[in-house]
Design an enzyme around this catalytic site. Sequence first.
Site, mmCIF file in Angstrom:
data_model
loop_
_atom_site.group_PDB
_atom_site.id
_atom_site.type_symbol
_atom_site.label_atom_id
_atom_site.label_comp_id
_atom_site.label_asym_id
_atom_site.label_seq_id
_atom_site.Cartn_x
_atom_site.Cartn_y
_atom_site.Cartn_z
ATOM 1 N N ASP A 1 92.176 -4.505 13.159
ATOM 2 C CA ASP A 1 92.529 -4.968 11.815
ATOM 3 C C ASP A 1 93.764 -5.847 11.977
ATOM 4 O OD1 ASP A 1 93.470 -5.407 9.283
ATOM 5 O OD2 ASP A 1 93.400 -3.317 8.640
ATOM 6 N N ASN B 1 91.894 -16.516 13.795
ATOM 7 C CA ASN B 1 90.785 -17.009 12.989
ATOM 8 C C ASN B 1 90.449 -16.109 11.801
ATOM 9 O OD1 ASN B 1 88.032 -18.367 12.514
ATOM 10 N ND2 ASN B 1 87.452 -16.277 13.107
ATOM 11 N N TYR C 1 94.646 -17.688 -1.868
ATOM 12 C CA TYR C 1 94.099 -18.341 -0.669
ATOM 13 C C TYR C 1 94.881 -19.625 -0.362
ATOM 14 C CZ TYR C 1 90.456 -19.848 2.644
ATOM 15 O OH TYR C 1 89.761 -20.229 3.771
ATOM 16 N N LYS D 1 97.061 -20.202 3.079
ATOM 17 C CA LYS D 1 96.633 -21.230 4.031
ATOM 18 C C LYS D 1 97.699 -22.317 4.195
ATOM 19 C CE LYS D 1 92.747 -19.449 5.408
ATOM 20 N NZ LYS D 1 92.607 -18.982 6.797
ATOM 21 N N LYS E 1 79.164 -23.702 6.986
ATOM 22 C CA LYS E 1 78.110 -22.691 6.748
ATOM 23 C C LYS E 1 78.398 -21.380 7.472
ATOM 24 C CE LYS E 1 74.668 -26.220 6.304
ATOM 25 N NZ LYS E 1 73.812 -27.099 7.096
ATOM 26 N N THR E 2 79.055 -20.445 6.783
ATOM 27 C CA THR E 2 79.298 -19.099 7.326
ATOM 28 C C THR E 2 79.225 -18.129 6.141
ATOM 29 O OG1 THR E 2 81.670 -18.890 6.924
ATOM 30 C CG2 THR E 2 81.033 -20.104 8.922
ATOM 31 N N PRO E 3 79.245 -16.827 6.425
ATOM 32 C CA PRO E 3 79.166 -15.845 5.323
ATOM 33 C C PRO E 3 80.308 -15.933 4.311
ATOM 34 C CG PRO E 3 78.647 -14.797 7.421
ATOM 35 C CD PRO E 3 79.110 -16.189 7.749
HETATM 36 N N1 NAD Z 1 83.653 -21.249 6.424
HETATM 37 C C1 NAD Z 1 84.437 -21.999 5.673
HETATM 38 O O1 NAD Z 1 83.969 -22.694 4.766
HETATM 39 C C2 NAD Z 1 85.922 -22.056 5.941
HETATM 40 C C3 NAD Z 1 86.642 -23.158 5.451
HETATM 41 C C4 NAD Z 1 88.016 -23.219 5.679
HETATM 42 C C5 NAD Z 1 88.657 -22.215 6.394
HETATM 43 N N2 NAD Z 1 87.926 -21.153 6.844
HETATM 44 C C6 NAD Z 1 88.658 -20.105 7.576
HETATM 45 O O2 NAD Z 1 88.016 -19.866 8.799
HETATM 46 C C7 NAD Z 1 88.257 -18.523 9.227
HETATM 47 C C8 NAD Z 1 86.934 -17.872 9.612
HETATM 48 O O3 NAD Z 1 86.119 -17.814 8.458
HETATM 49 P P1 NAD Z 1 84.531 -17.728 8.494
HETATM 50 O O4 NAD Z 1 84.019 -18.821 7.659
HETATM 51 O O5 NAD Z 1 84.031 -17.575 9.876
HETATM 52 O O6 NAD Z 1 84.381 -16.374 7.654
HETATM 53 P P2 NAD Z 1 83.484 -15.081 7.898
HETATM 54 O O7 NAD Z 1 83.651 -14.276 6.644
HETATM 55 O O8 NAD Z 1 82.141 -15.462 8.364
HETATM 56 O O9 NAD Z 1 84.220 -14.379 9.121
HETATM 57 C C9 NAD Z 1 85.487 -13.781 9.007
HETATM 58 C C10 NAD Z 1 85.573 -12.641 9.997
HETATM 59 O O10 NAD Z 1 86.860 -12.037 9.854
HETATM 60 C C11 NAD Z 1 86.682 -10.635 9.883
HETATM 61 N N3 NAD Z 1 87.787 -9.992 9.182
HETATM 62 C C12 NAD Z 1 88.011 -9.909 7.857
HETATM 63 N N4 NAD Z 1 89.122 -9.188 7.617
HETATM 64 C C13 NAD Z 1 89.625 -8.837 8.827
HETATM 65 C C14 NAD Z 1 90.768 -8.079 9.236
HETATM 66 N N5 NAD Z 1 91.607 -7.531 8.357
HETATM 67 N N6 NAD Z 1 90.975 -7.928 10.567
HETATM 68 C C15 NAD Z 1 90.115 -8.452 11.471
HETATM 69 N N7 NAD Z 1 89.013 -9.153 11.137
HETATM 70 C C16 NAD Z 1 88.786 -9.336 9.822
HETATM 71 C C17 NAD Z 1 85.337 -10.368 9.222
HETATM 72 O O11 NAD Z 1 84.804 -9.105 9.595
HETATM 73 C C18 NAD Z 1 84.512 -11.543 9.742
HETATM 74 O O12 NAD Z 1 83.840 -11.233 10.952
HETATM 75 C C19 NAD Z 1 88.981 -17.839 8.060
HETATM 76 O O13 NAD Z 1 90.375 -17.809 8.308
HETATM 77 C C20 NAD Z 1 88.684 -18.753 6.880
HETATM 78 O O14 NAD Z 1 89.664 -18.688 5.869
HETATM 79 C C21 NAD Z 1 86.582 -21.048 6.647
#
Ligand code: NAD
Length: 264
Positions: free
Chosen positions: A69, A96, A162, A166, A198-200
């Site tokens: 965590d 990340n 957020y 960020k 494209k991610t969850p």
């Molecule tokens: N996908 C997007 O559109 C996007 C855009 C801009 C920035 N981001 C950033 O990219 C990063 C990755 O996002 P993503 O799109 O892969 O999201 P995601 O939700 O697919 O993955 C995030 C991962 O972080 C883990 N997580 C959440 N809380 C946690 C904690 N307290 N400790 C450890 N792990 C934890 C989750 O279990 C998950 O596996 C994030 O920081 C997000 O803010 C994503």
Amino acid sequence: MAVERKGRAEGKAALITGAAGGLGAAMAWMLAREGSKVALTDVNLDGVELLAETINGEVPGAAFAYAHDVADEADWVSVIERAVADMGGLSILINNAGIGGAFVWSEQDTLENWRKVQAVNIESIMLGCKHAMPHLRESGAGSIVNISSVAGLAAAPGMGAYNATKAAVWMYTKTIALEAAKADWNVRCNSVHPVFIKTPILDPFVAMAGGDEGKAHERLARGIPLKRIGEPDDVAYCVLYLASDESKFVTGSEFKIDGGMLAQ
Ligand SMILES: NC(=O)c1ccc[n+]([C@@H]2O[C@H](COP(=O)([O-])OP(=O)(O)OC[C@H]3O[C@@H](n4cnc5c(N)ncnc54)[C@H](O)[C@@H]3O)[C@@H](O)[C@H]2O)c1
């Protein structure tokens, strides 16, 4: 005579948080295929264990998995200790893991939501930099990559917590970069700012479009000059460059992966 191709991250040892899926998993694959060992950490232990097993099937011995965590300091201390022992050192930290938090305007926001987003998105990065730095320094050529967002550079209604976290990631990255440069540690620190990928993490937008993923992605793409949202590898390629020695003269910088969004 056959020329042996060296990976772009050959001999490196990377710790990637939030690596169970989404962007973290794409980075893990790319770094492992380019010769780095990868320590995959997440609150979702099953997810990182499965990914490590799959990566090791293709690149034997490259991946390790840990429950972590990122908001918990004791977790950071023990995960780094185990990762350093398993990988034989630590030269790359990729902060990340992140969460979107509640999509609410400021009057409806709660301190509970605000603090949760702060803890996972920015306090985690302070803890990671603090506890990884001695090992990164020791590696002789360390790199920290902090995943921010375009939301750290431009605001939007309903995204207060957020946006604030960020933006903090963006500035904190520069502090770390300047401290390491001043001290001659040979550790660099940069931030990456993706737009919608494209991610969850985009699931709430899919839900808002009645579960129609195509419609949700099409809506999200409307403000993007390239007229589409991104793929995880679009971010992973940038991270690979910043993590490797190819970017040895780059520190304290921000990299937008946004299809031209913030050029407007
Ligand atoms: N996908 C997007 O559109 C996007 C855009 C801009 C920035 N981001 C950033 O990219 C990063 C990755 O996002 P993503 O799109 O892969 O999201 P995601 O939700 O697919 O993955 C995030 C991962 O972080 C883990 N997580 C959440 N809380 C946690 C904690 N307290 N400790 C450890 N792990 C934890 C989750 O279990 C998950 O596996 C994030 O920081 C997000 O803010 C994503």
